[in-house]
Design an enzyme around this catalytic site. Structure first.
Site: not given
Ligand SMILES: Cc1cc2nc3c(=O)[nH]c(=O)nc-3n(C[C@H](O)[C@H](O)[C@H](O)COP(=O)(O)O)c2cc1C
Length: 350
Positions: A62, A85, A110-111, A113-114, A138, A169, A172, A174-175, A210, A239, A261
């Site tokens: 991400g 992703t 976040n939303r 959506g790839f 990913n 993955n 998510s 958001n898909t 994932k 995730n 977070g």
């Molecule tokens: C803004 C944002 C975008 C993300 N995009 C993806 C993504 O494209 N693919 C994915 O597998 N996880 C995505 N994630 C999830 C992170 O990879 C991670 O699994 C999740 O945020 C938990 O870790 P953290 O608490 O350290 O952020 C995204 C997270 C954030 C905050």
């Protein structure tokens, strides 16, 4: 000083714009990266998937969605980077605004959506910019896809020879309907198809799944059996979550999307422990969710994670975060008398 000014500007701006700027700074080498460089201690080194990870801390998917800055990330003390992703064809993602900084909660919703430039463009980028560290890719399906399974297979075929591992993955939020792939028959069909494709391509790149934190104990039991059956090489736990909103303080708490977070930290630790109790050392776990310092990384490792990843704390703590975790983790391991990181994996689950 320069970094402090940039950092305070980034924290005030729109989160997605700040992220775009951060990527540009890293890409154009505007940040003096040499000031962040430090060599992680030997005690943090771990071998997994036939590779040596110099630090167990990686950047989660991400952050570098389109594979633009992974070589700069390696200079910041991270032991590995996961890009994506990535989807087969380019797509814009959901309408903006679609990323919210919940500062009081040390969280993000976040939303996105790839949003993706598509697999051909990413392939060219990685091909032309050889990774100087361990790179995971990913992959996921396009929103308008008529067959999610075909999309995974296309991406797998494109990237399996270019990456140190492929992360599938399915988690998510958001898909539309993506997380339905956690259902027993669907995930079995998907993993079998990917394994068959891998055999056809005579490839042996590690395959990692994932997984969502929003699953039941029954899901965990079914998924564990399938992962073992299909000889999957690893799992990322977890995730983002669509739950955990009740205790949040930020005005953005009800925004739709995945929460990451600090408020995800305990939830993901519990999921790691539950999987570790079933899988032991047979399938390594990469722990993600609220890792922001040595203590939170150590908790995930003692819960059963062999490696950890972070995204949200990079936003709040800045580019020192991996080095800080490396230093604190080294101290915690030594204090508890561990000779190596591997010895501490799952220590809380015995
Ligand atoms: C803004 C944002 C975008 C993300 N995009 C993806 C993504 O494209 N693919 C994915 O597998 N996880 C995505 N994630 C999830 C992170 O990879 C991670 O699994 C999740 O945020 C938990 O870790 P953290 O608490 O350290 O952020 C995204 C997270 C954030 C905050």
């Amino acid at each position: 000083m320069l970094y402090e000014i940039i950092s305070s500007l980034l924290k005030k701006a729109d989160p997605e714009f700040s992220h775009h700027l951060a990527i540009q700074f890293l890409k154009k080498n505007f940040l003096p990266l040499h000031i962040f460089v430090s060599k992680p201690s030997k005690i943090l080194e771990t071998s997994l998937f036939g590779k040596i990870f110099r630090s167990p801390v990686g950047i989660a998917a991400g952050f570098d969605k389109n594979a633009e800055v992974y070589n700069s990330i390696f200079k910041l003390g991270f032991g590995f980077a996961e890009v994506g992703t990535i989807t087969p064809i380019a797509q814009p993602g959901n309408p903006k605004p679609r990323v919210f900084r919940l500062t009081e909660d040390k969280a993000i919703i976040n939303r996105l959506g790839f949003p993706s430039v598509g697999m051909d463009e990413v392939y060219t980028r990685i091909h032309q910019n050889k990774p100087n560290g361990i790179l995971g890719i990913n992959i996921g399906p396009n929103k308008e896809s008529t067959s999610k399974l075909d999309d995974y297979l296309k991406c797998f075929e494109k990237f399996c020879k270019l990456s140190d591992y492929i992360c599938i993955n399915i988690s998510s939020p958001n898909t539309p309907n993506l997380r339905d792939l956690h259902e027993k028959s669907k995930i079995e069909e998907l993993l079998k198809a990917i394994k068959a494709k891998q055999a056809e391509l005579n490839n042996s790149t590690p395959i990692i799944l994932k997984i969502s934190p929003d699953i039941t104990d029954n899901n965990i039991s079914e998924l564990s059996d399938i992962l073992l059956d299909q000889k999957i090489d690893g799992i990322v736990l977890t995730n983002t979550t669509i739950g955990n909103r009740n205790d949040l303080r930020s005005k953005f708490k009800e925004e739709m999307g995945g929460l990451s977070g600090f408020p995800l930290q305990t939830t993901s630790n519990i999921i790691i422990q539950k999987f570790y109790k079933r899988l032991g050392n047979k399938i390594p776990i990469i722990g993600a969710g609220g890792v922001s310092d040595g203590k939170s990384a150590y908790e995930k490792i003692k819960s059963g994670a062999s490696l950890v990843q972070l995204y949200t704390s990079f936003v709040y703590e800045g580019p020192y975060v991996a080095n800080k975790i490396n230093e604190e983790l080294e101290d915690l391991l030594m204090k508890d008398g561990f000779q190596s990181l591997k010895e501490a994996v799952g220590a809380d689950c015995i």
